[in-house]
Design an enzyme around this catalytic site. Sequence first.
Site, PDB file in Angstrom:
ATOM      1  N   PRO A  21       0.789  -1.243   0.000  1.00 45.20           N
ATOM      2  CA  PRO A  21       0.000   0.000   0.000  1.00 45.20           C
ATOM      3  C   PRO A  21       0.820   1.291   0.000  1.00 45.20           C
ATOM      4  CG  PRO A  21       0.039  -0.932   2.189  1.00 45.20           C
ATOM      5  CD  PRO A  21       0.790  -1.900   1.320  1.00 45.20           C
ATOM      6  N   CYS A  22       1.503   1.544  -1.114  1.00 47.99           N
ATOM      7  CA  CYS A  22       2.288   2.783  -1.204  1.00 47.99           C
ATOM      8  C   CYS A  22       1.391   4.017  -1.216  1.00 47.99           C
ATOM      9  CB  CYS A  22       3.192   2.749  -2.438  1.00 47.99           C
ATOM     10  SG  CYS A  22       2.356   2.402  -3.981  1.00 47.99           S
TER      11      CYS A  22
END
Length: 283
Positions: free
Chosen positions: A249-250
């Site tokens: 989850p950047c």
Amino acid sequence: MYETETNPTYQQIARSIEFLTENFRGQPSLADVADRANLSEYHFQRLFSDWAGVSPKKFLQYLTLDFAKERLRRGLTLAEAADEAGLSGTGRLHDLFVVLEGVTPGQFKQAGNGLTIRYAVFESPFGPYVLGAIGDKICKLEFLDEVEPTDEISLAERFITDWPEARLLPDAASLRPLATTIFAETGRKPLRILVKASPFQLKVWEALLRIPEGQVVSYDQIASAIGMPAASRAVGTAIGSNPVGYLIPCHRVIRKTGLFGNYRWGTTRKTALLGWEAAYAAK
């Protein structure tokens, strides 16, 4: 061959999110936002609420700068988040259902020789994406814009840099069960990710997996979490090279000023992801 049905819902939502992002300080009315989506107020309210799980007005609160800053101020350290994840039992934290693996030095050197990568395009709540897998391990998840080509040659080119010697096989049928699990809101199953990465990149991506849904952290916080507080610029580069969107989850990393900042697959999609997760975390 590819599951590329058009998804008018996300495109309409995306236009309204762009409008809300640009004009949230003016607190636009429901009529203003519905007009941007080319829908009546009634249909827009229902469509948006079905997509986001909250009303447009509530979602607007999640887009404000003050909200982002407040999340950063009261955010747990990544170590605390990991501890809580083991106790909460929510099942919605990424580190509870995603296992990240790096290839071995031998596999890295072989550049995919002897491996088969199955790939296809599927729909998500955030538009179409190309999914690639080696066996039961996901090696790529990239969101696509409407204008991007989805022919076999164009999709195959996305794998050549990391896996130049791999055999590429378009195979939507066998990937469909995996694809339906990725964005499921309930009944999630453990997912395994296989990436080619340096030890530093793996550290950064593993840190991202410990950020709970509905929370955001800054690049500086990630750098501190991996024991390299002076490496925030290198952390940004590693985040930008993430080959598996959403699952790594950047999108949960923002600037320390509270601004959402850039995103490999578009600022509007990043805003949609953060708002969508914040809505579910608040339930």
